[in-house]
Write a protein that holds these residues in place. Structure first.
Motif, PDB file in Angstrom:
ATOM      1  N   ILE A   1      46.727   7.452  40.892  1.00 38.81           N
ATOM      2  CA  ILE A   1      46.400   7.808  39.514  1.00 38.81           C
ATOM      3  C   ILE A   1      47.217   9.020  39.070  1.00 38.81           C
ATOM      4  O   ILE A   1      47.806   9.037  37.985  1.00 38.81           O
ATOM      5  N   THR A   2      47.262  10.051  39.935  1.00 40.58           N
ATOM      6  CA  THR A   2      48.039  11.251  39.618  1.00 40.58           C
ATOM      7  C   THR A   2      49.521  10.918  39.490  1.00 40.58           C
ATOM      8  O   THR A   2      50.217  11.405  38.588  1.00 40.58           O
ATOM      9  N   GLY A   3      50.015  10.062  40.393  1.00 37.67           N
ATOM     10  CA  GLY A   3      51.415   9.653  40.329  1.00 37.67           C
ATOM     11  C   GLY A   3      51.736   8.927  39.041  1.00 37.67           C
ATOM     12  O   GLY A   3      52.801   9.140  38.436  1.00 37.67           O
ATOM     13  N   ALA A   4      50.819   8.073  38.588  1.00 38.54           N
ATOM     14  CA  ALA A   4      51.022   7.342  37.337  1.00 38.54           C
ATOM     15  C   ALA A   4      51.109   8.301  36.152  1.00 38.54           C
ATOM     16  O   ALA A   4      51.952   8.132  35.257  1.00 38.54           O
ATOM     17  N   VAL A   5      50.251   9.311  36.148  1.00 38.49           N
ATOM     18  CA  VAL A   5      50.271  10.302  35.066  1.00 38.49           C
ATOM     19  C   VAL A   5      51.599  11.053  35.059  1.00 38.49           C
ATOM     20  O   VAL A   5      52.204  11.285  33.989  1.00 38.49           O
ATOM     21  N   LEU A   6      52.088  11.435  36.240  1.00 41.66           N
ATOM     22  CA  LEU A   6      53.359  12.156  36.329  1.00 41.66           C
ATOM     23  C   LEU A   6      54.524  11.280  35.866  1.00 41.66           C
ATOM     24  O   LEU A   6      55.442  11.755  35.179  1.00 41.66           O
ATOM     25  N   ILE A   7      54.499  10.008  36.240  1.00 42.33           N
ATOM     26  CA  ILE A   7      55.567   9.099  35.834  1.00 42.33           C
ATOM     27  C   ILE A   7      55.599   8.942  34.319  1.00 42.33           C
ATOM     28  O   ILE A   7      56.654   9.027  33.683  1.00 42.33           O
TER      29      ILE A   7
END
Length: 307
Positions: free
Chosen positions: A280-286
């Protein structure tokens, strides 16, 4: 009896466009889940070939009336053929090949990097400049992909995820080739010709198909294979291309950033997968990185559409 002709106010019509575009994004995001289901019952080559046959039949039936053979130099025809090979045949085959072992959520996050990679390729093809803001966004998005593969103790990045990177690269290259081709031929010609050349490339490899698995698959799976291909790559693309100009490229691109979250929700509901906080955090950063890198350019393009 006269037929009523009711026209909605422009602002209401635009508001109604957003749910339609969001539906297209949901369909595209669901393709990761559908693909994961299909690779459990068909081999990647068979999926790609059968889908391309269905997509070509659909496109030629509904769009061939608007198609004319382009009168262009041989070099343009060469790029058309290359686009079909890279952007259609290789792109779709590597997508399903990667999903055999790759996590569909991680795959969606990797493919979310395609807009940035496309912009990087244009540096070499069109000599377009990129500022510090772009590179900071690209670094932020890349860190999001790395974080999404962290399972709490180590970064897991297998062969499947590596193949999905190839899928992302072929899509980015395809977008650059389409940008070049658009100077010579229209969108209908690009769509129909690249799809037919992509299909032609795959036909000589028919002996490589796993006919045993194809015979074992039941009618519901065959319907999912064929209908999903038509809906994902045929109907939804046509709807998107028709509706997107009404709201502008910048606004529409923000909706496309929802695709990884659709894949996450689908993986949890359909596949029973557990979504990690790192994903989830990775998706937000992307999404933040892609928006930071490309927002100014797309905002300008959107303004040009309205003008």
């Amino acid at each position: 009896m006269n037929r009523l002709n009711i026209k909605l106010p422009p602002n209401i019509a635009v508001l109604l466009t957003y749910p339609i575009l969001l539906l297209c994004v949901i369909i595209w995001g669901s393709n990761f889940i559908i693909g994961k289901i299909l690779v459990d019952h068909f081999d990647p080559y068979s999926i790609t070939l059968i889908r391309l046959i269905a997509i070509n039949l659909f496109l030629w039936i509904f769009a061939s009336r608007y198609f004319t053979v382009p009168k262009v130099p041989p070099k343009v025809w060469s790029v058309i053929v290359i686009s079909g090979i890279i952007g259609i045949a290789l792109n779709q085959y590597t997508f399903f090949l990667g999903l055999v072992t790759a996590n569909p959520v991680t795959s969606a996050l990797i493919l979310a990097l395609a807009p940035i990679m496309t912009a990087i390729f244009t540096l070499f093809v069109f000599s377009e400049r990129r500022g510090v803001k772009f590179w900071l966004g690209a670094l932020l998005a890349l860190s999001g992909v790395v974080l999404s593969t962290f399972d709490g103790s180590a970064v897991f990045f297998g062969i499947g995820e590596s193949v999905i990177i190839l899928t992302m690269l072929t899509f980015a290259i395809f977008m650059v080739l389409i940008q070049w081709l658009s100077k010579y031929i229209n969108a209908i010609q690009i769509t129909l010709l690249t799809n037919i050349f992509g299909l032609i490339l795959l036909i000589p490899f028919l002996p490589a198909a796993d006919y045993g698995r194809m015979a074992e698959a039941g009618a519901p799976l065959w319907l999912l294979l064929i209908i999903s291909g038509i809906i994902v790559h045929g109907i939804s693309n046509m709807i998107w291309n028709r509706e997107m100009p009404k709201v502008g490229a910048a606004n529409a691109s923000l909706l496309m950033n929802m695709e990884p979250f659709v894949a996450m929700l689908g993986a949890a509901l359909v596949l029973g997968s557990t979504i990690r906080i790192t994903e989830i955090t990775g998706a937000v950063l992307i999404i933040a990185g892609v928006t930071l890198s490309l927002y100014r350019k797309r905002q300008k393009q959107s303004k040009e559409i309205y003008e």
